[in-house]
Structures are given as C-alpha cells and as structure tokens.
Write a protein that holds these residues in place. Structure first.
Motif, PDB file in Angstrom:
ATOM      1  N   THR A  75       0.976  -1.149  -0.012  1.00 37.45           N
ATOM      2  CA  THR A  75       0.013   0.170   0.043  1.00 37.45           C
ATOM      3  C   THR A  75       0.854   1.168  -0.060  1.00 37.45           C
ATOM      4  OG1 THR A  75      -1.851  -1.197   1.060  1.00 37.45           O
ATOM      5  CG2 THR A  75      -1.795   1.377   1.254  1.00 37.45           C
ATOM      6  N   ARG A  76       1.631   1.008   0.846  1.00 40.32           N
ATOM      7  CA  ARG A  76       2.948   2.364   0.874  1.00 40.32           C
ATOM      8  C   ARG A  76       3.345   2.658  -0.291  1.00 40.32           C
ATOM      9  NH1 ARG A  76       5.766   0.534   5.026  1.00 40.32           N
ATOM     10  NH2 ARG A  76       4.086   1.420   6.752  1.00 40.32           N
ATOM     11  N   GLU A  77       3.986   1.662  -1.179  1.00 41.85           N
ATOM     12  CA  GLU A  77       4.666   1.703  -2.308  1.00 41.85           C
ATOM     13  C   GLU A  77       3.811   2.149  -3.439  1.00 41.85           C
ATOM     14  OE1 GLU A  77       6.424  -2.135  -2.977  1.00 41.85           O
ATOM     15  OE2 GLU A  77       7.825  -1.950  -1.510  1.00 41.85           O
ATOM     16  N   GLY A  78       2.476   1.658  -3.391  1.00 41.05           N
ATOM     17  CA  GLY A  78       1.520   2.019  -4.476  1.00 41.05           C
ATOM     18  C   GLY A  78       1.288   3.528  -4.136  1.00 41.05           C
ATOM     19  N   ILE A  79       1.053   4.172  -2.905  1.00 45.28           N
ATOM     20  CA  ILE A  79       0.884   5.404  -2.758  1.00 45.28           C
ATOM     21  C   ILE A  79       1.985   6.280  -3.211  1.00 45.28           C
ATOM     22  CG2 ILE A  79       0.671   7.242  -0.865  1.00 45.28           C
ATOM     23  CD1 ILE A  79      -1.184   5.288   0.647  1.00 45.28           C
ATOM     24  N   LEU A  80       3.293   5.937  -2.876  1.00 40.03           N
ATOM     25  CA  LEU A  80       4.463   6.580  -3.191  1.00 40.03           C
ATOM     26  C   LEU A  80       4.479   6.786  -4.565  1.00 40.03           C
ATOM     27  CD1 LEU A  80       7.213   5.390  -0.530  1.00 40.03           C
ATOM     28  CD2 LEU A  80       5.948   7.650  -0.827  1.00 40.03           C
ATOM     29  N   LYS A  81       4.194   5.566  -5.285  1.00 35.77           N
ATOM     30  CA  LYS A  81       4.331   5.359  -6.941  1.00 35.77           C
ATOM     31  C   LYS A  81       3.193   6.556  -7.399  1.00 35.77           C
ATOM     32  CE  LYS A  81       3.890   2.305 -10.924  1.00 35.77           C
ATOM     33  NZ  LYS A  81       3.830   1.113 -11.367  1.00 35.77           N
ATOM     34  N   MET A  82       1.967   6.581  -6.674  1.00 32.63           N
ATOM     35  CA  MET A  82       1.007   7.441  -7.437  1.00 32.63           C
ATOM     36  C   MET A  82       1.439   9.086  -7.146  1.00 32.63           C
ATOM     37  SD  MET A  82      -2.685   5.730  -6.416  1.00 32.63           S
ATOM     38  CE  MET A  82      -2.929   6.808  -5.039  1.00 32.63           C
ATOM     39  N   VAL A  83       2.025   9.331  -5.791  1.00 29.08           N
ATOM     40  CA  VAL A  83       2.364  10.659  -5.739  1.00 29.08           C
ATOM     41  C   VAL A  83       3.632  11.095  -6.576  1.00 29.08           C
ATOM     42  CG1 VAL A  83       3.675  11.928  -4.050  1.00 29.08           C
ATOM     43  CG2 VAL A  83       1.826  10.729  -3.283  1.00 29.08           C
ATOM     44  N   SER A  84       4.636   9.990  -6.788  1.00 28.73           N
ATOM     45  CA  SER A  84       5.726  10.421  -7.666  1.00 28.73           C
ATOM     46  C   SER A  84       5.177  10.542  -9.243  1.00 28.73           C
ATOM     47  CB  SER A  84       6.585   9.096  -7.669  1.00 28.73           C
ATOM     48  OG  SER A  84       7.572   9.370  -8.739  1.00 28.73           O
ATOM     49  N   GLU A  85       4.275   9.763  -9.597  1.00 31.84           N
ATOM     50  CA  GLU A  85       3.585   9.962 -11.073  1.00 31.84           C
ATOM     51  C   GLU A  85       2.967  11.340 -11.023  1.00 31.84           C
ATOM     52  OE1 GLU A  85       1.149   6.365 -11.428  1.00 31.84           O
ATOM     53  OE2 GLU A  85       3.148   5.148 -12.045  1.00 31.84           O
ATOM     54  N   SER A  86       2.076  11.460 -10.134  1.00 31.08           N
ATOM     55  CA  SER A  86       1.511  12.562 -10.109  1.00 31.08           C
ATOM     56  C   SER A  86       2.303  13.866 -10.189  1.00 31.08           C
ATOM     57  CB  SER A  86       0.508  12.961  -8.782  1.00 31.08           C
ATOM     58  OG  SER A  86       0.066  14.108  -8.698  1.00 31.08           O
ATOM     59  N   SER A  87       3.373  13.970  -9.477  1.00 30.96           N
ATOM     60  CA  SER A  87       4.509  14.938  -9.362  1.00 30.96           C
ATOM     61  C   SER A  87       4.961  15.131 -10.886  1.00 30.96           C
ATOM     62  CB  SER A  87       5.392  14.634  -8.397  1.00 30.96           C
ATOM     63  OG  SER A  87       6.424  15.616  -8.317  1.00 30.96           O
ATOM     64  N   THR A  88       5.398  14.195 -11.365  1.00 27.00           N
ATOM     65  CA  THR A  88       5.798  14.063 -12.637  1.00 27.00           C
ATOM     66  C   THR A  88       5.026  14.527 -13.756  1.00 27.00           C
ATOM     67  OG1 THR A  88       7.353  12.207 -12.244  1.00 27.00           O
ATOM     68  CG2 THR A  88       7.082  12.473 -14.403  1.00 27.00           C
ATOM     69  N   ASP A  89       3.750  14.401 -13.458  1.00 27.75           N
ATOM     70  CA  ASP A  89       2.688  14.695 -14.512  1.00 27.75           C
ATOM     71  C   ASP A  89       2.217  16.219 -14.521  1.00 27.75           C
ATOM     72  OD1 ASP A  89       2.352  12.107 -15.324  1.00 27.75           O
ATOM     73  OD2 ASP A  89       0.554  11.838 -14.292  1.00 27.75           O
ATOM     74  N   SER A  90       2.526  17.031 -13.362  1.00 26.06           N
ATOM     75  CA  SER A  90       2.274  18.197 -13.060  1.00 26.06           C
ATOM     76  C   SER A  90       3.570  19.067 -13.466  1.00 26.06           C
ATOM     77  CB  SER A  90       1.908  18.485 -11.492  1.00 26.06           C
ATOM     78  OG  SER A  90       3.081  18.219 -10.727  1.00 26.06           O
ATOM     79  N   LYS A  91       4.595  18.521 -13.617  1.00 27.87           N
ATOM     80  CA  LYS A  91       5.789  19.300 -14.211  1.00 27.87           C
ATOM     81  C   LYS A  91       5.725  19.372 -15.692  1.00 27.87           C
ATOM     82  CE  LYS A  91       8.740  18.246 -10.468  1.00 27.87           C
ATOM     83  NZ  LYS A  91      10.033  17.320  -9.904  1.00 27.87           N
ATOM     84  N   VAL A  92       4.861  18.593 -16.296  1.00 25.65           N
ATOM     85  CA  VAL A  92       4.911  18.535 -17.842  1.00 25.65           C
ATOM     86  C   VAL A  92       4.180  19.612 -18.432  1.00 25.65           C
ATOM     87  CG1 VAL A  92       4.392  17.104 -19.962  1.00 25.65           C
ATOM     88  CG2 VAL A  92       5.428  15.966 -17.860  1.00 25.65           C
TER      89      VAL A  92
END
Length: 92
Positions: A75-92
């Motif tokens: 669960t923790r890894e999934g949340i971190l992955k989503m946050v990371s992907e969200s962070s990457t998406d917002s920079k584009v």
C-alpha cells in the motif's frame, strides 16, 4: 554424537529465532543461514518445521503479522508511486 548433534540443533534454533526477529520467511532464513552460517537448507527447514509444531500459535500469529506487513508495504509503495507519478505529470 548425541550431545554434539543436540547442541548443533540448538544453535540452528537460536539462529532461526534471530531470523524471526528480522521478520524473515522460512525461505529467507534458509538462504541466510546457508550463506552466512554454512547450514544446509534442509537442516534449517527441518528445525523450522519442528519449531512450528511446538509453537503453533506463535507461528500462526507470525504468519498473519508478516502478511499484514507485506500488505502495508505494498500500500505504501502504491501511494508513493502515485504521488511520484502525479508529481511528474504536473511538471510536464
């Protein structure tokens, strides 16, 4: 022979207990003891099985705790992955 084999089994049991403190699975413990203590996996497996027979309630609880911990980590890894992907998406 009986005395030395009993002390050997006791030593393996002690090492397994250390593995349990590190929340290892039986397979991880067998691998660790083989690599670091030169104990044949079949010996570790046999002693582990005997400990399971003698301490059924403990091992049932240990197994539940490990499953919960794995689930928490996933669960923790999934949340971190989503946050990371969200962070990457917002920079584009």
């Amino acid at each position: 022979m009986g005395d030395s084999s009993a002390s050997y089994i006791h030593m393996v049991q002690h090492l397994i207990e250390k593995c349990l403190l590190c929340h290892m699975t039986k397979e991880e413990c067998m691998e660790a003891l083989s690599k670091h203590a030169n104990i044949m996996p079949v010996i570790t497996s046999t002693v582990w099985k005997e400990l399971e027979k003698e301490n059924k309630e403990f091992f049932e609880s240990y197994s539940r705790m490990r499953k919960e911990k794995v689930s928490e980590n996933e669960t923790r890894e999934g949340i971190l992955k989503m946050v990371s992907e969200s962070s990457t998406d917002s920079k584009v």
